[in-house]
Scaffold this motif. Structure first.
Motif, PDB file in Angstrom:
ATOM      1  N   GLY A  57       1.147  -0.970   0.042  1.00 36.86           N
ATOM      2  CA  GLY A  57       0.209   0.504  -0.102  1.00 36.86           C
ATOM      3  C   GLY A  57       1.049   1.434   0.186  1.00 36.86           C
ATOM      4  N   GLN A  58       1.889   1.350  -0.340  1.00 43.63           N
ATOM      5  CA  GLN A  58       3.241   2.499  -0.535  1.00 43.63           C
ATOM      6  C   GLN A  58       2.795   2.832  -1.724  1.00 43.63           C
ATOM      7  OE1 GLN A  58       6.577   0.323   0.976  1.00 43.63           O
ATOM      8  NE2 GLN A  58       6.665   1.415   2.562  1.00 43.63           N
ATOM      9  N   LEU A  59       3.231   4.028  -1.918  1.00 42.11           N
ATOM     10  CA  LEU A  59       3.285   4.480  -3.433  1.00 42.11           C
ATOM     11  C   LEU A  59       4.939   5.001  -4.242  1.00 42.11           C
ATOM     12  CD1 LEU A  59       1.493   6.700  -5.453  1.00 42.11           C
ATOM     13  CD2 LEU A  59       1.583   8.563  -4.500  1.00 42.11           C
ATOM     14  N   LEU A  60       4.999   5.207  -4.715  1.00 44.42           N
ATOM     15  CA  LEU A  60       5.690   5.594  -5.476  1.00 44.42           C
ATOM     16  C   LEU A  60       6.467   7.241  -5.672  1.00 44.42           C
ATOM     17  CD1 LEU A  60       9.156   3.976  -5.892  1.00 44.42           C
ATOM     18  CD2 LEU A  60       7.696   4.143  -8.248  1.00 44.42           C
ATOM     19  N   VAL A  61       7.524   7.680  -5.025  1.00 47.42           N
ATOM     20  CA  VAL A  61       7.397   8.870  -5.204  1.00 47.42           C
ATOM     21  C   VAL A  61       8.041   9.242  -5.400  1.00 47.42           C
ATOM     22  CG1 VAL A  61       7.089  11.468  -4.202  1.00 47.42           C
ATOM     23  CG2 VAL A  61       5.513   9.527  -3.250  1.00 47.42           C
ATOM     24  N   GLN A  82      12.405  -3.367  -7.709  1.00 43.63           N
ATOM     25  CA  GLN A  82      13.462  -2.478  -7.321  1.00 43.63           C
ATOM     26  C   GLN A  82      13.318  -1.315  -8.281  1.00 43.63           C
ATOM     27  OE1 GLN A  82      14.456  -3.262  -4.529  1.00 43.63           O
ATOM     28  NE2 GLN A  82      13.334  -4.308  -3.485  1.00 43.63           N
ATOM     29  N   PRO A  83      12.548  -0.123  -8.197  1.00 41.77           N
ATOM     30  CA  PRO A  83      12.877   0.795  -8.896  1.00 41.77           C
ATOM     31  C   PRO A  83      13.863   1.903  -8.746  1.00 41.77           C
ATOM     32  CG  PRO A  83      10.975   1.622  -7.464  1.00 41.77           C
ATOM     33  CD  PRO A  83      11.789   0.159  -7.280  1.00 41.77           C
ATOM     34  N   LYS A  84      14.450   1.724 -10.392  1.00 39.05           N
ATOM     35  CA  LYS A  84      15.578   2.641  -9.998  1.00 39.05           C
ATOM     36  C   LYS A  84      15.373   3.917 -11.115  1.00 39.05           C
ATOM     37  CE  LYS A  84      18.670  -1.619 -10.397  1.00 39.05           C
ATOM     38  NZ  LYS A  84      17.235  -2.586 -10.356  1.00 39.05           N
ATOM     39  N   ALA A  85      15.428   5.330 -10.189  1.00 41.66           N
ATOM     40  CA  ALA A  85      15.895   6.791 -10.878  1.00 41.66           C
ATOM     41  C   ALA A  85      16.154   7.117 -11.565  1.00 41.66           C
ATOM     42  CB  ALA A  85      15.836   7.517  -9.597  1.00 41.66           C
ATOM     43  N   ASP A  86      15.771   7.621 -12.775  1.00 44.08           N
ATOM     44  CA  ASP A  86      16.937   7.926 -14.461  1.00 44.08           C
ATOM     45  C   ASP A  86      15.811   8.431 -14.728  1.00 44.08           C
ATOM     46  OD1 ASP A  86      18.367   7.501 -16.554  1.00 44.08           O
ATOM     47  OD2 ASP A  86      17.928   5.334 -16.642  1.00 44.08           O
ATOM     48  N   ASP A  87      16.559   9.630 -16.499  1.00 43.82           N
ATOM     49  CA  ASP A  87      15.894  10.358 -16.825  1.00 43.82           C
ATOM     50  C   ASP A  87      15.787  11.331 -16.492  1.00 43.82           C
ATOM     51  OD1 ASP A  87      14.808  11.066 -19.727  1.00 43.82           O
ATOM     52  OD2 ASP A  87      12.769  10.364 -18.695  1.00 43.82           O
ATOM     53  N   ASP A  88      14.996  12.393 -16.017  1.00 38.00           N
ATOM     54  CA  ASP A  88      14.664  13.383 -15.193  1.00 38.00           C
ATOM     55  C   ASP A  88      14.000  13.279 -13.590  1.00 38.00           C
ATOM     56  OD1 ASP A  88      12.061  12.940 -15.869  1.00 38.00           O
ATOM     57  OD2 ASP A  88      11.690  14.471 -16.992  1.00 38.00           O
ATOM     58  N   VAL A  89      14.372  12.289 -13.137  1.00 33.04           N
ATOM     59  CA  VAL A  89      14.053  11.779 -11.440  1.00 33.04           C
ATOM     60  C   VAL A  89      15.894  11.508 -10.841  1.00 33.04           C
ATOM     61  CG1 VAL A  89      13.078   9.851 -10.271  1.00 33.04           C
ATOM     62  CG2 VAL A  89      11.977  10.224 -12.485  1.00 33.04           C
ATOM     63  N   ALA A  90      15.589  12.340 -10.045  1.00 31.82           N
ATOM     64  CA  ALA A  90      16.950  12.385  -9.015  1.00 31.82           C
ATOM     65  C   ALA A  90      16.570  11.004  -7.686  1.00 31.82           C
ATOM     66  CB  ALA A  90      17.225  13.861  -8.010  1.00 31.82           C
ATOM     67  N   GLU A  91      15.368  11.428  -7.680  1.00 28.10           N
ATOM     68  CA  GLU A  91      15.312   9.916  -6.894  1.00 28.10           C
ATOM     69  C   GLU A  91      13.802   9.294  -6.336  1.00 28.10           C
ATOM     70  OE1 GLU A  91      15.665   9.901  -1.570  1.00 28.10           O
ATOM     71  OE2 GLU A  91      15.284  11.571  -2.851  1.00 28.10           O
ATOM     72  N   LEU A  92      13.998   7.590  -6.331  1.00 30.41           N
ATOM     73  CA  LEU A  92      12.539   7.611  -5.904  1.00 30.41           C
ATOM     74  C   LEU A  92      12.548   6.478  -5.124  1.00 30.41           C
ATOM     75  CD1 LEU A  92      12.141   5.706  -9.382  1.00 30.41           C
ATOM     76  CD2 LEU A  92      10.765   7.094  -8.837  1.00 30.41           C
ATOM     77  N   ARG A  93      11.109   6.863  -4.045  1.00 33.13           N
ATOM     78  CA  ARG A  93      11.519   6.374  -3.173  1.00 33.13           C
ATOM     79  C   ARG A  93       9.631   6.105  -2.899  1.00 33.13           C
ATOM     80  NH1 ARG A  93      12.522  11.451  -1.307  1.00 33.13           N
ATOM     81  NH2 ARG A  93      10.740  12.758  -0.461  1.00 33.13           N
ATOM     82  N   TRP A  94       9.745   4.810  -2.064  1.00 26.43           N
ATOM     83  CA  TRP A  94       8.251   4.108  -1.307  1.00 26.43           C
ATOM     84  C   TRP A  94       8.123   5.300  -0.359  1.00 26.43           C
ATOM     85  CZ3 TRP A  94       5.573   1.380  -5.214  1.00 26.43           C
ATOM     86  CH2 TRP A  94       6.557   0.472  -5.777  1.00 26.43           C
ATOM     87  N   ILE A 134      -6.533  -3.719  -8.482  1.00 29.80           N
ATOM     88  CA  ILE A 134      -7.071  -3.924  -9.640  1.00 29.80           C
ATOM     89  C   ILE A 134      -5.322  -5.348  -9.586  1.00 29.80           C
ATOM     90  CG2 ILE A 134      -7.809  -1.954 -10.856  1.00 29.80           C
ATOM     91  CD1 ILE A 134      -4.218  -2.149 -11.550  1.00 29.80           C
ATOM     92  N   ASN A 135      -5.940  -6.432 -10.434  1.00 28.21           N
ATOM     93  CA  ASN A 135      -5.634  -7.363 -10.149  1.00 28.21           C
ATOM     94  C   ASN A 135      -4.036  -7.345 -10.232  1.00 28.21           C
ATOM     95  OD1 ASN A 135      -6.891  -9.584  -9.466  1.00 28.21           O
ATOM     96  ND2 ASN A 135      -7.986  -9.656 -11.004  1.00 28.21           N
ATOM     97  N   ILE A 136      -2.823  -8.073  -9.592  1.00 30.82           N
ATOM     98  CA  ILE A 136      -0.879  -7.616  -9.705  1.00 30.82           C
ATOM     99  C   ILE A 136      -1.086  -9.004 -10.761  1.00 30.82           C
ATOM    100  CG2 ILE A 136       0.589  -7.406  -8.425  1.00 30.82           C
ATOM    101  CD1 ILE A 136      -0.500  -6.883  -6.517  1.00 30.82           C
ATOM    102  N   LYS A 137      -0.585  -7.997 -11.994  1.00 28.18           N
ATOM    103  CA  LYS A 137       0.684  -9.673 -12.439  1.00 28.18           C
ATOM    104  C   LYS A 137       1.353  -9.272 -12.421  1.00 28.18           C
ATOM    105  CE  LYS A 137      -3.442  -8.297 -15.546  1.00 28.18           C
ATOM    106  NZ  LYS A 137      -3.800  -8.364 -17.036  1.00 28.18           N
ATOM    107  N   SER A 138       2.478  -9.390 -13.439  1.00 27.59           N
ATOM    108  CA  SER A 138       3.958  -9.395 -13.065  1.00 27.59           C
ATOM    109  C   SER A 138       4.359  -7.985 -13.943  1.00 27.59           C
ATOM    110  CB  SER A 138       4.489  -9.836 -14.419  1.00 27.59           C
ATOM    111  OG  SER A 138       3.927 -10.124 -15.736  1.00 27.59           O
ATOM    112  N   CYS A 139       5.921  -8.407 -13.384  1.00 26.15           N
ATOM    113  CA  CYS A 139       6.291  -6.753 -13.123  1.00 26.15           C
ATOM    114  C   CYS A 139       7.828  -6.846 -13.520  1.00 26.15           C
ATOM    115  CB  CYS A 139       6.199  -5.297 -12.422  1.00 26.15           C
ATOM    116  SG  CYS A 139       6.905  -3.979 -12.024  1.00 26.15           S
ATOM    117  N   SER A 140       8.438  -6.255 -15.031  1.00 24.84           N
ATOM    118  CA  SER A 140       9.947  -6.268 -14.776  1.00 24.84           C
ATOM    119  C   SER A 140      10.790  -5.239 -14.504  1.00 24.84           C
ATOM    120  CB  SER A 140      10.214  -7.741 -15.869  1.00 24.84           C
ATOM    121  OG  SER A 140      10.442  -6.960 -17.149  1.00 24.84           O
ATOM    122  N   ASN A 141      12.101  -5.464 -13.652  1.00 21.13           N
ATOM    123  CA  ASN A 141      12.772  -4.572 -13.610  1.00 21.13           C
ATOM    124  C   ASN A 141      14.509  -4.905 -14.223  1.00 21.13           C
ATOM    125  OD1 ASN A 141      13.071  -5.558 -11.543  1.00 21.13           O
ATOM    126  ND2 ASN A 141      13.100  -3.264 -10.496  1.00 21.13           N
TER     127      ASN A 141
END
Length: 187
Positions: free
Chosen positions: A52-56, A133-145, A180-187
């Motif tokens: 239930g955490q939001l990626l900011v 495990q998202p990784k900040a890239d492009d025009d994002v300096a940092e990502l956190r849950w 919504i149903n959680i499917k797959s995600c790759s990183n």
């Protein structure tokens, strides 16, 4: 100020008589060409994990550099909103997702290169498993849950993002009951 005031010449014939036609267009008095300033499409992702955490994100560039943001950006020519959403998520987080749902849209004014660009920001709910495990890239300096109770819409630097976060929190669109149903995600 008209959204096309910076355009002083007709892009077809080069005439200086490229004048305001109505609130959303300019027309050339010489050749008759009319250009409409329709909003640009942009996508915004409320990326939620199973806890239930939001990626900011933290913005790496102006406008609003250093403030909180959500993953997203402009839809490219030839893309659907969904394709633009998935591309922006991949570019900014390294994640490939396939579980998203359209929520709502908000009109916005986006300051860029000395111009005010009218946009239509389309907000999507994206659910991902906890193990990504998202990784900040492009025009994002940092990502956190962030836990939803820690999210303060006033700390988001872009007006439409702030208003979208406020709306989603007030209407409880990000709660587990809106799953919504959680499917797959790759990183």
């Amino acid at each position: 100020m008209h959204p096309l005031d910076k355009f002083g010449y007709c892009p077809v014939c080069g005439s200086r008589h490229f004048e305001e036609n109505n609130f959303k267009s300019k027309k050339c008095r010489d050749c008759g060409f009319t250009y409409y300033a329709n909003p640009c499409s942009a996508t915004v992702a409320f990326i939620m994990n199973e806890r239930g955490q939001l990626l900011v994100a933290t913005r790496a560039k102006e406008p609003a550099k250093g403030t909180l943001d959500l993953v997203g950006g402009f839809v490219d020519m030839g893309e659907t909103a969904e394709e633009g959403l998935l591309r922006e998520i991949q570019e900014e987080t390294g994640m490939s997702v396939d579980n998203y749902q359209y929520l709502f849209s908000i009109p916005n004014l986006y300051e860029y290169s000395g111009m005010t660009i009218h946009t239509l920001d389309m907000f999507f709910l994206v659910r991902v498993p906890d193990n990504v495990q998202p990784k900040a890239d492009d025009d994002v300096a940092e990502l956190r849950w962030m836990a939803l109770e820690d999210v303060d819409y006033r700390k988001f630097g872009l007006h439409s993002i702030s208003q979208g976060v406020k709306k989603a929190l007030e209407k409880r669109l990000l709660s587990p009951s809106s799953t919504i149903n959680i499917k797959s995600c790759s990183n």
